[in-house]
Design a protein around this motif. Structure first.
Motif, PDB file in Angstrom:
ATOM      1  N   ILE A 379       0.888  -1.159   0.000  1.00 17.00           N
ATOM      2  CA  ILE A 379       0.000   0.000   0.000  1.00 17.00           C
ATOM      3  C   ILE A 379       0.925   1.207   0.000  1.00 17.00           C
ATOM      4  N   THR A 380       0.927   1.963  -1.093  1.00 16.45           N
ATOM      5  CA  THR A 380       1.856   3.079  -1.248  1.00 16.45           C
ATOM      6  C   THR A 380       1.158   4.400  -0.931  1.00 16.45           C
ATOM      7  N   PRO A 381       1.935   5.463  -0.732  1.00 11.32           N
ATOM      8  CA  PRO A 381       1.321   6.774  -0.444  1.00 11.32           C
ATOM      9  C   PRO A 381       0.799   7.483  -1.684  1.00 11.32           C
ATOM     10  N   HIS A 382       0.957   6.872  -2.854  1.00  8.23           N
ATOM     11  CA  HIS A 382       0.651   7.575  -4.097  1.00  8.23           C
ATOM     12  C   HIS A 382      -0.827   7.542  -4.480  1.00  8.23           C
ATOM     13  N   TYR A 383      -1.588   6.542  -3.978  1.00  2.00           N
ATOM     14  CA  TYR A 383      -2.963   6.365  -4.434  1.00  2.00           C
ATOM     15  C   TYR A 383      -3.887   6.105  -3.251  1.00  2.00           C
ATOM     16  N   ASP A 384      -5.168   6.020  -3.563  1.00  2.00           N
ATOM     17  CA  ASP A 384      -6.178   5.726  -2.553  1.00  2.00           C
ATOM     18  C   ASP A 384      -5.817   4.420  -1.824  1.00  2.00           C
ATOM     19  N   PRO A 385      -5.877   4.406  -0.476  1.00  2.00           N
ATOM     20  CA  PRO A 385      -5.414   3.229   0.271  1.00  2.00           C
ATOM     21  C   PRO A 385      -6.462   2.132   0.453  1.00  2.00           C
ATOM     22  N   MET A 386      -7.357   1.971  -0.521  1.00  2.00           N
ATOM     23  CA  MET A 386      -8.359   0.922  -0.392  1.00  2.00           C
ATOM     24  C   MET A 386      -7.719  -0.459  -0.543  1.00  2.00           C
ATOM     25  N   ILE A 387      -8.057  -1.367   0.352  1.00  2.00           N
ATOM     26  CA  ILE A 387      -7.615  -2.757   0.260  1.00  2.00           C
ATOM     27  C   ILE A 387      -8.627  -3.565  -0.543  1.00  2.00           C
ATOM     28  N   SER A 388      -9.895  -3.378  -0.236  1.00  2.00           N
ATOM     29  CA  SER A 388     -10.925  -4.122  -0.958  1.00  2.00           C
ATOM     30  C   SER A 388     -12.299  -3.539  -0.671  1.00  2.00           C
ATOM     31  N   LYS A 389     -13.280  -4.075  -1.386  1.00  2.00           N
ATOM     32  CA  LYS A 389     -14.688  -3.845  -1.079  1.00  2.00           C
ATOM     33  C   LYS A 389     -15.255  -5.198  -0.652  1.00  2.00           C
ATOM     34  N   LEU A 390     -15.863  -5.217   0.512  1.00  2.00           N
ATOM     35  CA  LEU A 390     -16.482  -6.434   1.029  1.00  2.00           C
ATOM     36  C   LEU A 390     -17.988  -6.298   0.865  1.00  2.00           C
ATOM     37  N   ILE A 391     -18.576  -7.206   0.083  1.00  2.00           N
ATOM     38  CA  ILE A 391     -20.006  -7.118  -0.232  1.00  2.00           C
ATOM     39  C   ILE A 391     -20.699  -8.405   0.205  1.00  2.00           C
ATOM     40  N   VAL A 392     -21.826  -8.255   0.890  1.00  2.00           N
ATOM     41  CA  VAL A 392     -22.604  -9.424   1.311  1.00  2.00           C
ATOM     42  C   VAL A 392     -24.046  -9.274   0.839  1.00  2.00           C
ATOM     43  N   TRP A 393     -24.704 -10.413   0.696  1.00  2.00           N
ATOM     44  CA  TRP A 393     -26.113 -10.439   0.278  1.00  2.00           C
ATOM     45  C   TRP A 393     -26.905 -11.276   1.255  1.00  2.00           C
ATOM     46  N   GLY A 394     -28.155 -10.871   1.485  1.00  2.00           N
ATOM     47  CA  GLY A 394     -29.075 -11.658   2.292  1.00  2.00           C
ATOM     48  C   GLY A 394     -30.477 -11.555   1.742  1.00  2.00           C
ATOM     49  N   ALA A 395     -31.333 -12.479   2.128  1.00  2.00           N
ATOM     50  CA  ALA A 395     -32.719 -12.438   1.669  1.00  2.00           C
ATOM     51  C   ALA A 395     -33.417 -11.170   2.148  1.00  2.00           C
ATOM     52  N   ASP A 396     -32.947 -10.620   3.286  1.00  2.00           N
ATOM     53  CA  ASP A 396     -33.454  -9.345   3.789  1.00  2.00           C
ATOM     54  C   ASP A 396     -32.306  -8.629   4.488  1.00  2.00           C
ATOM     55  N   ARG A 397     -32.547  -7.427   4.990  1.00  2.00           N
ATOM     56  CA  ARG A 397     -31.464  -6.645   5.593  1.00  2.00           C
ATOM     57  C   ARG A 397     -30.896  -7.316   6.828  1.00  2.00           C
ATOM     58  N   ARG A 398     -31.770  -7.948   7.584  1.00  2.00           N
ATOM     59  CA  ARG A 398     -31.313  -8.608   8.808  1.00  2.00           C
ATOM     60  C   ARG A 398     -30.294  -9.703   8.498  1.00  2.00           C
ATOM     61  N   GLU A 399     -30.583 -10.505   7.481  1.00  2.00           N
ATOM     62  CA  GLU A 399     -29.667 -11.585   7.108  1.00  2.00           C
ATOM     63  C   GLU A 399     -28.377 -11.015   6.521  1.00  2.00           C
ATOM     64  N   ALA A 400     -28.491  -9.968   5.695  1.00  2.00           N
ATOM     65  CA  ALA A 400     -27.297  -9.347   5.120  1.00  2.00           C
ATOM     66  C   ALA A 400     -26.404  -8.772   6.218  1.00  2.00           C
ATOM     67  N   LEU A 401     -27.007  -8.160   7.218  1.00  2.00           N
ATOM     68  CA  LEU A 401     -26.252  -7.579   8.322  1.00  2.00           C
ATOM     69  C   LEU A 401     -25.521  -8.659   9.111  1.00  2.00           C
ATOM     70  N   ALA A 402     -26.174  -9.778   9.346  1.00  2.00           N
ATOM     71  CA  ALA A 402     -25.540 -10.885  10.066  1.00  2.00           C
ATOM     72  C   ALA A 402     -24.338 -11.421   9.277  1.00  2.00           C
TER      73      ALA A 402
END
Length: 666
Positions: A379-402
Motif C-alpha cells: 500500500i503506497t502513499p501515491h494512491y487511494d489506500p483501499m484494500i478491498s470492497k467487502l459485499i454481502v447479500w441476504g434475503a433481507d437486511r437482517r440476514e445481510a447484516l448478520a
C-alpha cells in the motif's frame, strides 16, 4: 463486441473489468505506473504497459500517453474505471478523435454534469428538485459569505468540480465561513485544478440516496433502483446498501424517474449515478451526477443479479440495454463495506506498508470481495489506500447484516493499520442495525465507535503465548530434522531438568499495557500464569497462523500472526496487535523528544497556519499536510511556542519527518 480493450485505471476496478472482459472473450491491456509494476491488475491483464512515474499526474492522468498505448496495442476501446480520467470530458473527446471508443458517456454529458453549479442549472430546467443555495459564477469571498447569510446557517461549501468529499466543508456560523472557504478552495484547486465552489443549505439529519441509471445509444434509459450511502466520514462513504431501508415504492419511482430525467437532459449513455440528499420525511433534492461507474456498484449487482461492467461493454459496442425498466427487479438486500489501510484511532490517517498477511473471508454466493491487492503487495502513499470492497447479500437486511458481521470477523490484515475492527463496531451499533440512518451517524456514535481501550482480556495474552511456544517448537523440530543428530535430546523444548522442571516468562506489550506471562512446562503442554489466573494450555498452529487452543477446559479458535516483533491476535471478531518484548534489550526510557511533531505519512506541506515564534493553545492548527488526496492538519499537542518549521509550503516530506520545533509552555 470489442476484441481488445485498455483499462485506464488501477486497483480493484481494473481487476474487475479484466475479469468481466475475460468472461466475454475480450483481451485486455493494463497500464501501470512505476509504483504499480507488480500490482495485481498488471499480473491479471493479457498485456501491460508502463506509462510513467508513481505520481498520477505523470502517469494515470496523462491522457495522451494512454491513447498512444491503446493505438500501439490495437485496443479498440478504453475503460476508465472510476477516478483519474473517468470524468474528464477532454479525455473522452480525445478518444473519439483518435477513433477509440470511450467506455462511458459522451464528452458533452460529462461536461454538462462535471461542474456542480452548471449541472444544477440544467436540472432546474428539467424540473428535478434542487437544494436551496447559490450555484452561480460569482466567486468573490464577500459575495459568497453574503449568500450563506441569505441561505441561513448551517451551510455546505462544495467544490463545483470533482467529488469524493474533497473541497467540501460544513459551516455552522458566519465567523467560520472565511477560513472554511479558503480551505475548500485550496483543496479543490489541488484535487481538480478548479477552485470554484457553490454554497447550499445544509440539510439536518440528511440521508444520501443515489440512483443507478443506464442509457444506451438507442434512446433507452432505465434506473436500476437505489443505494443508501448515508454512513460517511468526512463526506466519504464508508458503508453502502441496496435497497435503501424504508424506501416506499412511490418514493422509489419518483426518485428513479427524476434520475432518468436528469440523464435524458444531457443525452446520457452508459452507467451513471444521480445522487440525492433525502430528508427524513421523504423529500429529496438533486445533489450531483457522477458520470461513471461508482465504487459501490456491487450492491446494485447483488440485488439485481446483473453485471454492470458487462452492460457498459455491451452499450459501448453499440448494443441496446439488455433489459427494459419493467423487467428489472429487486431480490434481497446487499451491504458493502470499504476495507481501507487507515487508522481510525488517528483520525483515519492512511497507512502505508507491505501486506504481510492478508486473509479475506471466503467468497460464496452471499459474500464477495473485490480487491486490487494480494498478500505481499504494497500500500503506497501515491494512491487511494483501499484494500478491498467487502459485499454481502441476504434475503433481507437482517440476514445481510448478520453475514457482514461474520465476514468482518473473518477478515485479517497485518502489515498496515486497517479499519476492519472499526467497521465491525459500526455495523453493530443500534442506529445502523435499526436503519436509523443519516450522514451524521458516525459522529453521533463516537462513544460506541471509539470506546476507551480498556483492559486486554487474559485470553489474548494466553493465546499469544501459546502460539509463540508452538512456533518455537516447530522451528526447533525443523532445525533438528536438518541436523546431523535429529534425535538429540538437547534439541527438545520440554523444559526437562535433572532436579525438576524449568520455568520462563514471555512479556507482551499493547500500548501502555505490559503483561508478563509465566510459563511452566508440564506433560503435553504448558502451565501459563497471567496475573492471578493459571491454566494448562495446549494446541496446534496450522496454516495461515490458525491456532487451535485448549485453555484449561475451554477450546478456542484464533489466529496469531507473527510479523517482526508484532504478534497480531485475531479472536472473537477483534484483533490485538501485541508486541513481543525483548527482555534482554537495554535501551532508554523511551520518552518523547520535546518538539517531536512528525509527519504521520509521506505527503506535501501546503500551508503554514502560524508564524515561527507564535504562542499557541492546545489543538491549534500549525500546518496543513496533503497526503493521499486529502488535507491533514497537524495541531499543537499542548500549549506552547512554535520555534521553527522545517519545511515550507510545496515541500515533500517523508513518513516520520520532523515538521515543527515545538516547545511546551506552562
Amino acid at each position: 463486441m470489442f476484441k481488445k480493450i485498455l483499462i485506464a485505471n488501477r486497483g480493484e476496478i481494473a481487476c474487475r473489468v479484466i475479469k468481466t472482459a475475460r468472461s466475454l472473450g475480450i483481451a485486455t491491456v493494463a497500464v501501470y505506473s512505476e509504483a504499480d509494476a507488480n500490482a495485481r491488475h498488471v499480473r491479471l491483464a493479457d498485456e501491460a504497459v508502463l506509462i510513467g512515474p508513481a505520481a498520477a499526474r505523470e502517469s494515470y492522468l496523462v491522457g495522451e500517453r494512454i491513447i498512444e498505448v491503446a493505438r500501439n496495442t490495437g485496443a479498440e476501446a478504453i475503460h476508465p474505471g472510476y477516478g483519474f480520467l473517468s470524468e474528464n470530458d477532454e479525455f473522452a473527446e480525445a478518444c473519439e478523435k483518435a477513433g477509440i471508443v470511450f467506455i462511458g458517456p459522451p464528452a458533452s454529458a460529462i461536461r454538462a454534469m462535471g461542474l456542480k453549479s452548471a449541472s444544477k442549472a440544467l436540472m432546474e430546467k428539467a424540473q428535478v428538485p434542487l437544494t436551496p443555495g447559490y450555484h452561480g459564477a460569482n466567486q468573490d469571498p464577500l459575495f459568497l459569505a453574503s449568500q450563506a447569510e441569505s441561505i441561513g446557517y448551517p451551510v455546505l461549501i462544495k467544490a463545483s468540480a470533482g467529488g469524493g468529499g474533497k473541497g467540501m466543508r460544513r459551516v455552522d456560523a458566519a465567523a467560520e465561513f472565511a477560513a472554511a472557504l479558503e480551505s475548500c478552495k485550496r483543496e479543490a484547486r489541488n484535487a481538480f485544478g478548479d477552485d470554484d465552489v457553490l454554497v447550499e443549505k445544509y440539510i439536518l439529519q440528511p440521508r444520501h440516496i443515489e440512483i443507478q441509471v443506464f442509457g444506451d445509444t438507442h434512446g433507452n434509459c432505465v434506473y436500476l433502483f437505489e443505494r443508501d450511502c448515508s454512513v460517511q466520514r468526512r463526506h466519504q462513504k464508508v458503508l453502502e446498501e441496496a435497497p435503501a431501508p424504508g424506501m416506499t415504492p412511490e418514493r422509489r419511482a419518483a426518485m428513479g424517474q427524476a434520475a432518468v430525467e436528469a440523464a435524458r437532459a444531457v443525452g446520457y449513455v452508459g452507467a451513471g449515478t444521480v445522487e440525492f440528499i433525502a430528508t427524513q420525511d421523504g423529500g429529496f433534492y438533486f445533489m450531483e451526477m457522477n458520470t461513471r461507474l461508482q465504487v459501490e456498484h456491487p450492491v446494485t449487482e447483488m440485488i439485481t443479479g446483473l453485471d454492470l461492467v458487462e452492460w457498459q461493454l455491451r452499450v459501448a459496442s453499440g448494443e441496446p440495454l439488455p433489459l427494459k425498466q419493467e423487467q428489472l427487479e429487486i431480490n434481497g438486500h446487499a451491504i458493502e463495506a470499504r476495507i481501507y489501510a487507515e487508522d481510525p484511532d488517528r483520525g483515519f490517517l492512511p497507512s502505508t506498508g507491505r501486506l504481510v498477511h492478508l486473509l479475506p473471508p471466503p467468497e460464496s454466493d452471499h459474500v464477495r470481495v473485490d480487491t486490487g491487492v494480494e498478500q505481499g503487495d504494497e500500500i503506497t502513499p501515491h494512491y487511494d489506500p483501499m484494500i478491498s470492497k467487502l459485499i454481502v447479500w441476504g434475503a433481507d437486511r437482517r440476514e445481510a447484516l448478520a453475514r457482514m458481521r461474520q465476514a468482518l470477523a473473518q477478515y485479517r490484515v497485518v502489515g498496515v493499520s486497517s479499519n476492519v475492527d472499526f467497521l465491525a463496531r459500526l455495523v453493530a451499533v443500534p442506529s445502523f442495525a435499526n436503519a436509523q440512518l443519516d450522514t451524521g451517524l458516525i459522529e453521533r456514535e463516537q462513544a460506541r465507535l471509539f470506546p476507551p481501550a480498556g483492559d486486554v482480556p487474559a485470553d489474548i495474552w494466553l493465546l499469544a503465548t501459546l502460539a509463540e511456544l508452538l512456533r518455537e517448537r516447530r522451528l526447533a523440530e525443523k532445525k533438528a530434522a536438518q541436523s546431523a543428530d535429529p534425535n538429540s535430546p538437547w534439541r527438545a523444548l520440554d523444559g526437562w531438568r535433572l532436579n525438576g522442571r524449568s520455568g520462563r516468562q514471555l512479556v507482551f506489550r499493547l500500548g501502555d499495557a505490559v503483561q508478563e506471562v509465566g510459563i511452566e512446562f508440564v506433560p503435553g503442554g504448558h502451565r501459563l500464569t497471567v496475573g492471578g489466573l493459571q491454566v494448562v494450555a495446549r494446541g496446534s498452529l496450522g496454516v495461515d497462523s490458525e491456532l487451535q487452543a485448549q485453555l484449561g477446559e475451554r477450546r478456542l479458535r484464533a489466529a496469531v500472526v507473527a510479523s517482526s516483533e508484532r504478534r497480531h491476535v485475531f479472536f472473537d471478531g477483534r484483533s490485538w496487535p501485541l508486541s513481543l518484548v525483548d527482555t534482554l534489550h537495554v535501551g532508554g526510557a523511551g520518552e518523547e523528544v520535546e518538539g517531536g511533531l512528525r509527519a504521520p505519512m509521506p505527503g506535501r506541506v501546503i500551508a503554514l497556519a502560524v508564524q515561527p515564534g507564535a504562542i499557541v493553545e492546545k489543538g491549534a492548527p500549525l500546518l496543513v499536510l496533503e497526503a493521499m488526496k486529502m488535507e491533514h492538519t497537524i495541531s499543537a499537542p499542548r500549549k506552547g511556542v512554535v520555534k521553527a518549521f522545517h519545511f515550507a509550503p510545496g515541500d515533500q516530506v517523508s513518513d516520520g519527518a520532523e515538521l515543527v520545533d515545538f516547545e511546551g509552555a506552562d
